[in-house]
Design an enzyme around this catalytic site. Sequence first.
Site, PDB file in Angstrom:
ATOM      1  N   LYS A   9      48.885  46.320  31.179  1.00 31.71           N
ATOM      2  CA  LYS A   9      47.689  47.159  31.010  1.00 31.71           C
ATOM      3  C   LYS A   9      47.410  47.427  29.534  1.00 31.71           C
ATOM      4  O   LYS A   9      46.260  47.618  29.154  1.00 31.71           O
ATOM      5  CB  LYS A   9      47.815  48.459  31.819  1.00 31.71           C
ATOM      6  CG  LYS A   9      47.672  48.188  33.317  1.00 31.71           C
ATOM      7  CD  LYS A   9      47.287  49.404  34.124  1.00 31.71           C
ATOM      8  CE  LYS A   9      47.019  48.994  35.560  1.00 31.71           C
ATOM      9  NZ  LYS A   9      46.756  50.110  36.464  1.00 31.71           N
ATOM     10  N   LYS A  34      48.140  38.757  39.730  1.00 26.52           N
ATOM     11  CA  LYS A  34      47.915  39.663  40.863  1.00 26.52           C
ATOM     12  C   LYS A  34      46.425  39.953  41.042  1.00 26.52           C
ATOM     13  O   LYS A  34      45.705  40.123  40.057  1.00 26.52           O
ATOM     14  CB  LYS A  34      48.664  40.970  40.559  1.00 26.52           C
ATOM     15  CG  LYS A  34      48.666  41.979  41.686  1.00 26.52           C
ATOM     16  CD  LYS A  34      49.316  43.288  41.249  1.00 26.52           C
ATOM     17  CE  LYS A  34      48.323  44.214  40.578  1.00 26.52           C
ATOM     18  NZ  LYS A  34      48.502  45.642  40.859  1.00 26.52           N
ATOM     19  N   LYS A  52      42.038  45.624  41.529  1.00 26.35           N
ATOM     20  CA  LYS A  52      40.691  46.172  41.718  1.00 26.35           C
ATOM     21  C   LYS A  52      39.936  46.254  40.394  1.00 26.35           C
ATOM     22  O   LYS A  52      38.723  46.117  40.364  1.00 26.35           O
ATOM     23  CB  LYS A  52      40.722  47.507  42.447  1.00 26.35           C
ATOM     24  CG  LYS A  52      41.552  48.600  41.847  1.00 26.35           C
ATOM     25  CD  LYS A  52      41.319  49.892  42.613  1.00 26.35           C
ATOM     26  CE  LYS A  52      42.502  50.343  43.425  1.00 26.35           C
ATOM     27  NZ  LYS A  52      43.705  50.638  42.634  1.00 26.35           N
TER      28      LYS A  52
HETATM   29  N1  AQP Z   1      47.528  42.284  44.723  1.00 26.50           N
HETATM   30  C1  AQP Z   1      48.293  43.118  45.408  1.00 26.50           C
HETATM   31  N2  AQP Z   1      49.073  42.667  46.399  1.00 26.50           N
HETATM   32  C2  AQP Z   1      49.864  43.519  47.128  1.00 26.50           C
HETATM   33  N3  AQP Z   1      49.883  44.855  46.906  1.00 26.50           N
HETATM   34  C3  AQP Z   1      49.105  45.341  45.931  1.00 26.50           C
HETATM   35  N4  AQP Z   1      48.902  46.584  45.479  1.00 26.50           N
HETATM   36  C4  AQP Z   1      48.008  46.559  44.473  1.00 26.50           C
HETATM   37  N5  AQP Z   1      47.602  45.301  44.252  1.00 26.50           N
HETATM   38  C5  AQP Z   1      48.276  44.518  45.139  1.00 26.50           C
HETATM   39  C6  AQP Z   1      49.558  47.763  46.013  1.00 26.50           C
HETATM   40  O1  AQP Z   1      48.581  48.715  46.344  1.00 26.50           O
HETATM   41  C7  AQP Z   1      49.125  50.023  46.152  1.00 26.50           C
HETATM   42  C8  AQP Z   1      48.146  50.837  45.384  1.00 26.50           C
HETATM   43  O2  AQP Z   1      47.974  50.302  44.095  1.00 26.50           O
HETATM   44  P1  AQP Z   1      47.266  51.181  43.007  1.00 26.50           P
HETATM   45  O3  AQP Z   1      45.850  51.290  43.305  1.00 26.50           O
HETATM   46  O4  AQP Z   1      47.922  52.480  42.883  1.00 26.50           O
HETATM   47  O5  AQP Z   1      47.564  50.483  41.645  1.00 26.50           O
HETATM   48  P2  AQP Z   1      47.803  49.026  41.208  1.00 26.50           P
HETATM   49  O6  AQP Z   1      49.086  48.514  41.741  1.00 26.50           O
HETATM   50  O7  AQP Z   1      47.676  49.039  39.717  1.00 26.50           O
HETATM   51  O8  AQP Z   1      46.607  48.275  41.927  1.00 26.50           O
HETATM   52  P3  AQP Z   1      45.409  47.538  41.293  1.00 26.50           P
HETATM   53  O9  AQP Z   1      44.520  47.095  42.384  1.00 26.50           O
HETATM   54  O10 AQP Z   1      45.925  46.472  40.376  1.00 26.50           O
HETATM   55  O11 AQP Z   1      44.696  48.689  40.495  1.00 26.50           O
HETATM   56  P4  AQP Z   1      44.170  48.688  39.025  1.00 26.50           P
HETATM   57  O12 AQP Z   1      43.355  47.427  38.861  1.00 26.50           O
HETATM   58  O13 AQP Z   1      43.352  49.938  38.917  1.00 26.50           O
HETATM   59  O14 AQP Z   1      45.377  48.708  38.141  1.00 26.50           O
HETATM   60  C9  AQP Z   1      50.464  49.855  45.463  1.00 26.50           C
HETATM   61  O15 AQP Z   1      51.493  49.997  46.424  1.00 26.50           O
HETATM   62  C10 AQP Z   1      50.416  48.459  44.949  1.00 26.50           C
HETATM   63  O16 AQP Z   1      51.699  47.885  44.873  1.00 26.50           O
END
Ligand code: AQP
Length: 332
Positions: free
Chosen positions: A115, A197, A200
């Site tokens: 990040k 990965k 969002k």
């Molecule tokens: N690509 C993924 N595959 C499987 N699990 C995923 N998670 C996120 N992306 C994947 C799981 O979703 C839960 C919530 O995630 P989060 O929103 O708290 O944060 P994150 O992991 O940082 O997810 P994003 O989508 O990548 O968000 P942004 O883009 O805002 O940083 C967690 O259990 C995560 O493991």
Amino acid sequence: MASSKPTVFSGVQPSGQPTLGNLLGAFQPFVKYQDTHTAFFCVVDHHAITVRQTPEELAENTLSVAARYISCGLDPAKCTLFVQSHVSAHAELGWVLNTFTQMGELERMTQFKDKSLRHAQNINVGLFDYPVLMAADILLYNATEVPVGEDQTQHVELARDIATRFNNLYGPTVTVPKAIIPKAAARVKDLQDPTRKMSKSLGGKGTLFLTDSPAEAAKKIKSSVTDSLAQITYDPENQPGVANLLEILAALTHRTPQEAAKEFKGQQYGALKSAVAEAVVQCLEPLQDRYNGLMADKAELQNILRKGAEKARAVAGPTLARVMDKVGYARF
Ligand code: AQP
């Protein structure tokens, strides 16, 4: 009387529209716990602001993530569903735990490194400190299990280390948690770049949002990047795009990716993509209907979250007090 059930805690950030990765790695696997565990699920808005959010969107996305939890099958009568910032103990315990965490431990966190590259203009202290707040989230509820996608396992490991360190210094005080990751689709990859990965906040054609129309979702799957090997085997190392599709299919049809691969032996990638698109659309349609219904009554969603915060405070407060007493805060 104290419950004999084990406890789970997990959270999702309201940092944008959730993706297929969030669904398969988080929302969907959470549902089973509400019958067997004392379950706490949180909309982690403090975490979301570690990356700059538009204020009106953050408030809307907070309700939206709550509606996602419920539309995916969580029943607020069976679990505690709440917003992180509604329970002030998260920030307070986070502060205390900061003093039990070393800089070097946080410097090793891969999410911070990723990040920091993606948000080079805003490498704020909160982004660095994110895993300590996450440890506080988990420890406040005495969680034994933390269901997460694979990307979050390093943070749960840190929460274990912090909990163990605290207990070693002050005697048994907090519960040492462990991460639980789904058997398939623990790290759903970007459909256009299957080496990274699906996130969002990345967006683009490689991210399948839960708000995508069935036609958009099918189109994204059908135009996903595969390879030129022309064989359907589960080989994440050499065929990451195909492996990603098999993982998605497996998670949606409750199989292993290897079992899913067998079904397509000798077939072309088009057949696999069609099957994945169909499974995704079949899963999304009823979810979207339920989600739209929930978002149409925001007062009811707010009620659910208010009650959830009350239940959460009743557990978080005593944990925070226990920790503060051990540290020696003058509380009277
Ligand atoms: N690509 C993924 N595959 C499987 N699990 C995923 N998670 C996120 N992306 C994947 C799981 O979703 C839960 C919530 O995630 P989060 O929103 O708290 O944060 P994150 O992991 O940082 O997810 P994003 O989508 O990548 O968000 P942004 O883009 O805002 O940083 C967690 O259990 C995560 O493991």
